[in-house]
Design an enzyme around this catalytic site. Structure first.
Site, PDB file in Angstrom:
ATOM      1  N   LYS A 182     -22.043 -23.839 -19.852  1.00 23.11           N
ATOM      2  CA  LYS A 182     -22.572 -23.455 -21.348  1.00 23.11           C
ATOM      3  C   LYS A 182     -21.490 -22.598 -21.826  1.00 23.11           C
ATOM      4  O   LYS A 182     -21.554 -21.502 -21.800  1.00 23.11           O
ATOM      5  CB  LYS A 182     -24.022 -23.194 -21.353  1.00 23.11           C
ATOM      6  CG  LYS A 182     -24.641 -23.600 -22.923  1.00 23.11           C
ATOM      7  CD  LYS A 182     -24.325 -22.919 -24.179  1.00 23.11           C
ATOM      8  CE  LYS A 182     -24.553 -21.310 -24.210  1.00 23.11           C
ATOM      9  NZ  LYS A 182     -23.334 -20.814 -25.370  1.00 23.11           N
ATOM     10  N   GLU A 257     -21.734 -10.680 -14.762  1.00 24.75           N
ATOM     11  CA  GLU A 257     -20.534  -9.929 -15.178  1.00 24.75           C
ATOM     12  C   GLU A 257     -20.561  -9.450 -16.566  1.00 24.75           C
ATOM     13  O   GLU A 257     -20.419 -10.150 -17.387  1.00 24.75           O
ATOM     14  CB  GLU A 257     -19.296 -10.841 -14.769  1.00 24.75           C
ATOM     15  CG  GLU A 257     -18.981 -11.283 -13.414  1.00 24.75           C
ATOM     16  CD  GLU A 257     -18.771 -10.322 -12.435  1.00 24.75           C
ATOM     17  OE1 GLU A 257     -18.119  -9.227 -12.712  1.00 24.75           O
ATOM     18  OE2 GLU A 257     -19.031 -10.468 -11.148  1.00 24.75           O
ATOM     19  N   CYS A 290     -13.072  -6.931 -21.468  1.00 20.41           N
ATOM     20  CA  CYS A 290     -14.011  -6.218 -20.539  1.00 20.41           C
ATOM     21  C   CYS A 290     -13.530  -5.161 -19.794  1.00 20.41           C
ATOM     22  O   CYS A 290     -14.052  -4.045 -19.579  1.00 20.41           O
ATOM     23  CB  CYS A 290     -15.176  -6.929 -20.125  1.00 20.41           C
ATOM     24  SG  CYS A 290     -14.078  -8.185 -18.651  1.00 20.41           S
ATOM     25  N   GLU A 387     -19.954   0.227 -25.272  1.00 16.11           N
ATOM     26  CA  GLU A 387     -18.843  -0.699 -25.447  1.00 16.11           C
ATOM     27  C   GLU A 387     -18.589  -1.432 -26.913  1.00 16.11           C
ATOM     28  O   GLU A 387     -19.649  -1.676 -27.508  1.00 16.11           O
ATOM     29  CB  GLU A 387     -19.321  -2.010 -24.340  1.00 16.11           C
ATOM     30  CG  GLU A 387     -17.922  -2.944 -24.235  1.00 16.11           C
ATOM     31  CD  GLU A 387     -18.244  -4.177 -23.811  1.00 16.11           C
ATOM     32  OE1 GLU A 387     -19.410  -5.016 -24.020  1.00 16.11           O
ATOM     33  OE2 GLU A 387     -17.395  -4.629 -22.878  1.00 16.11           O
TER      34      GLU A 387
HETATM   35  P1  NAD Z   1     -23.164 -12.601 -25.283  1.00 16.39           P
HETATM   36  O1  NAD Z   1     -23.986 -12.266 -23.966  1.00 16.39           O
HETATM   37  O2  NAD Z   1     -23.594 -12.552 -26.367  1.00 16.39           O
HETATM   38  O3  NAD Z   1     -22.883 -14.409 -24.984  1.00 16.39           O
HETATM   39  C1  NAD Z   1     -22.595 -14.827 -23.463  1.00 16.39           C
HETATM   40  C2  NAD Z   1     -22.995 -16.148 -23.439  1.00 16.39           C
HETATM   41  O4  NAD Z   1     -24.380 -16.250 -23.064  1.00 16.39           O
HETATM   42  C3  NAD Z   1     -22.666 -17.047 -24.381  1.00 16.39           C
HETATM   43  O5  NAD Z   1     -22.295 -18.361 -23.982  1.00 16.39           O
HETATM   44  C4  NAD Z   1     -24.066 -17.131 -25.283  1.00 16.39           C
HETATM   45  O6  NAD Z   1     -24.551 -18.335 -25.852  1.00 16.39           O
HETATM   46  C5  NAD Z   1     -25.138 -17.049 -24.046  1.00 16.39           C
HETATM   47  N1  NAD Z   1     -26.334 -16.485 -24.018  1.00 16.39           N
HETATM   48  C6  NAD Z   1     -26.556 -15.452 -25.127  1.00 16.39           C
HETATM   49  N2  NAD Z   1     -28.061 -15.216 -24.900  1.00 16.39           N
HETATM   50  C7  NAD Z   1     -28.562 -16.138 -23.982  1.00 16.39           C
HETATM   51  C8  NAD Z   1     -29.974 -16.557 -23.650  1.00 16.39           C
HETATM   52  N3  NAD Z   1     -30.919 -15.757 -24.009  1.00 16.39           N
HETATM   53  N4  NAD Z   1     -29.853 -17.357 -22.643  1.00 16.39           N
HETATM   54  C9  NAD Z   1     -28.790 -18.032 -22.126  1.00 16.39           C
HETATM   55  N5  NAD Z   1     -27.498 -17.873 -22.518  1.00 16.39           N
HETATM   56  C10 NAD Z   1     -27.566 -16.927 -23.508  1.00 16.39           C
HETATM   57  O7  NAD Z   1     -21.815 -12.002 -24.823  1.00 16.39           O
HETATM   58  P2  NAD Z   1     -20.475 -12.447 -25.687  1.00 16.39           P
HETATM   59  O8  NAD Z   1     -20.415 -11.739 -27.102  1.00 16.39           O
HETATM   60  O9  NAD Z   1     -20.258 -13.952 -25.754  1.00 16.39           O
HETATM   61  O10 NAD Z   1     -19.134 -11.704 -24.769  1.00 16.39           O
HETATM   62  C11 NAD Z   1     -18.725 -10.496 -24.947  1.00 16.39           C
HETATM   63  C12 NAD Z   1     -19.565  -9.684 -23.623  1.00 16.39           C
HETATM   64  O11 NAD Z   1     -18.919 -10.254 -22.696  1.00 16.39           O
HETATM   65  C13 NAD Z   1     -18.828  -8.116 -23.616  1.00 16.39           C
HETATM   66  O12 NAD Z   1     -19.803  -7.619 -23.593  1.00 16.39           O
HETATM   67  C14 NAD Z   1     -17.825  -8.223 -22.584  1.00 16.39           C
HETATM   68  O13 NAD Z   1     -17.522  -7.095 -21.880  1.00 16.39           O
HETATM   69  C15 NAD Z   1     -18.530  -9.307 -21.627  1.00 16.39           C
HETATM   70  N6  NAD Z   1     -17.483  -9.790 -20.705  1.00 16.39           N
HETATM   71  C16 NAD Z   1     -17.513  -9.485 -19.461  1.00 16.39           C
HETATM   72  C17 NAD Z   1     -16.725  -9.805 -18.344  1.00 16.39           C
HETATM   73  C18 NAD Z   1     -16.687  -9.604 -16.911  1.00 16.39           C
HETATM   74  O14 NAD Z   1     -15.996 -10.116 -16.196  1.00 16.39           O
HETATM   75  N7  NAD Z   1     -17.314  -8.656 -16.608  1.00 16.39           N
HETATM   76  C19 NAD Z   1     -15.756 -10.637 -18.932  1.00 16.39           C
HETATM   77  C20 NAD Z   1     -15.702 -11.177 -20.138  1.00 16.39           C
HETATM   78  C21 NAD Z   1     -16.690 -10.717 -20.989  1.00 16.39           C
END
Ligand code: NAD
Length: 487
Positions: A182, A257, A290, A387
């Site tokens: 997803k 992650e 990130c 962040e």
């Molecule tokens: P997000 O948590 O809002 O969304 C990430 C994914 O989770 C999306 O596909 C979203 O649709 C899904 N999602 C959201 N709520 C959910 C739920 N209740 N159940 C199931 N799925 C759900 O994050 P974002 O805004 O898309 O991404 C940015 C974040 O990701 C930042 O905090 C960044 O640091 C982090 N990130 C971490 C890494 C790493 O490797 N550690 C890499 C890239 C990004």
């Protein structure tokens, strides 16, 4: 072209889910716009719901016995074919990802799309090369076997959709687990191309499924399905808490992650120019990275010399369209995210933090935030502790190594750290002392795909990379046979 296949940047893209080897739709859709020009609507994409999630997990469950029964070498052949198809379609992926997420076209063409192919090859070969550990003890022969676990749900964020989807799917598939991916709703299109490429590579139906939609809707339904045996998530700590609760309910292993607030430490014995250049580079991709070193921590004695070089490098940045070769800072993903980043900076001002450069949305249009540097009033300031995920860095100084390390370790995050020093002893000492899943010394973002990758504290749970990810996707079994009891 069917009505469910549209053209994006000259490339045909399916707007439906890919489940059980077929394209299927949903009653409703969500709109995808380009960060390059917010008036440019790219697609209406299928908005999955609980029944979509159920169907996708059913497809993965049905594909599981045959996929798991293949040897790791046979699965590796499938994954190598997929990697070859990816390498033959770099332009297709790159053109779409650059308008969907605003990643630089040149980086996509030269590195990032191939990295997707490398992810599949790397895990295919690692899994195929696994040697079961065998030893004798207590009158028995012991053997460690990796059993495929079952359907895996992979959930990815918007900021590096192609790279992260392939990186997270590859170990699951190589380990014998069919996947349901997803992708994030703000940049869903490259995942749809990946499904087409898997189809072209002849992946068996149901082994690789892609569902589109909103996290709280189809994402939440996927992670709550008790037939799912692994959940691999990359995104924010906020979403991870919800997903972790669902995983706990079904007693399913889950990796997360999550976000980072990496320190970039510069010691007085460092190559100052290299350090300043790398610090200025943390604004790349508009800071939507990130792993970025967003807290500049510089030794007192080199404060002015560092800042002079840093500002000179930041001045060379070019804010522009991600398809232009000279662009170094691309637009931000979404107007809501731009506003969120600006909110952090406005609150910092209100808090008495000093905005040294930038600090506003670029006035002449586009989803750009000016590269921003903030000197916080205190280490407790929100801008230091949370962040931002935009082109916003903080600047603080330290007197000696102990204070530098203390500041480096003073947030709840622990994803990555960067250290600049000319001393080998200091590199070892500080490298060990910084609490983070990855610490780079005198470099940044160099990755060996077999090394562990992940975060400490609220930056994550578990490790990806190499055998760490393969073991996560397996149920390990110890098989013991009494010596002399079989012919
Ligand atoms: P997000 O948590 O809002 O969304 C990430 C994914 O989770 C999306 O596909 C979203 O649709 C899904 N999602 C959201 N709520 C959910 C739920 N209740 N159940 C199931 N799925 C759900 O994050 P974002 O805004 O898309 O991404 C940015 C974040 O990701 C930042 O905090 C960044 O640091 C982090 N990130 C971490 C890494 C790493 O490797 N550690 C890499 C890239 C990004």
């Amino acid at each position: 072209m069917s009505e469910h296949r549209i053209e994006v940047a000259g490339v045909e893209v399916a707007t439906q889910h890919y489940i059980g080897g077929r394209r299927v739709g949903s009653a409703s859709t969500f709109e995808v716009r380009s960060p390059l020009d917010w008036d440019w609507k790219l697609a209406d994409v299928a908005r999955g719901d609980a029944s979509t999630a159920r169907d996708a997990v059913t497809a993965a469950e049905e594909a599981f016995p045959a996929w798991a029964a293949l040897s790791a070498k046979e699965r590796a052949e499938h994954l190598h074919r997929l990697a070859d198809v990816i390498d033959a379609n770099v332009e297709r992926v790159a053109q779409v990802e650059t308008v969907d997420m605003a990643m630089r076209l040149q980086s996509l063409r030269e590195r990032l799309v191939h990295r997707g192919a490398e992810n599949f090859r790397n895990y295919a070969d690692l899994a195929a090369g696994y040697e079961e550990r065998v030893w004798s003890s207590k009158g028995t022969e012991n053997r460690v076997i990796r059993m495929p676990a079952g359907p895996a749900v992979i959930i990815t964020p918007w900021n590096a959709p192609w790279m992260l989807s392939t990186w997270k799917m590859a170990p699951a598939l190589a380990a014998g687990n069919p996947v349901v991916l997803k992708p994030a709703e703000w940049s869903p299109l490259s995942a749809s191309i990946l499904a087409d490429l898997a189809d072209e590579a002849g992946m068996p139906p149901g082994v690789l499924n892609v569902v589109q939609g909103i996290g709280e809707e189809v994402g939440a339904a996927l992670v709550a399905d008790p037939r799912v045996r692994r959940i691999s998530f990359t995104g924010s700590p906020e979403a991870a808490r919800h997903i972790g609760r669902a995983a706990a309910e079904n007693i399913v292993p889950f990796t997360a992650e999550l976000g980072g607030k990496g320190p970039l430490l510069v010691f007085e014995d460092a190559d100052l120019d290299a350090a300043a250049k790398k610090a200025a580079w943390q604004y790349d991709d508009s800071g939507q990275v990130c792993l970025a070193g967003t807290r500049l921590l510089v030794q007192d004695s080199i404060r002015e010399a560092f800042l002079e070089r840093f500002h000179a490098y930041v001045d060379t940045h070019v804010l522009g369209d991600s398809r232009a070769d000279d662009t170094t800072i691309t637009p931000m993903i979404h107007p809501d995210h731009l506003a969120r980043v600006d909110g952090f900076v406005q609150r910092a001002r209100d808090n008495g933090d000093r905005v040294v450069r930038g600090g506003r949305v670029r006035p002449d249009g586009g989803l750009f935030y000016e590269p921003t540097l903030v000197e916080p009033a205190s280490n407790d300031s929100e801008i230091v502790q949370r962040e931002v995920f935009g082109p916003v860095l903080t600047f603080q100084t330290f007197a000696d190594e102990d204070e530098g390390v203390r500041l480096a370790n003073s947030t709840d995050y622990g994803l990555s750290g960067i250290v600049y020093t000319g001393s080998r002893e200091r590199a070892e000492r500080v490298g060990r002392a910084v609490r983070a899943g990855t610490v780079w010394v005198n470099t940044f973002l160099v990755r060996d795909l077999t090394a562990p990758f992940g975060g400490c504290r609220i930056s994550g749970i578990g490790r990806e990379g190499g055998h760490f990810a393969l073991e996560f996707h397996a149920d390990l079994k110890t098989l013991q046979i009494l010596d002399g009891s079989t012919g």
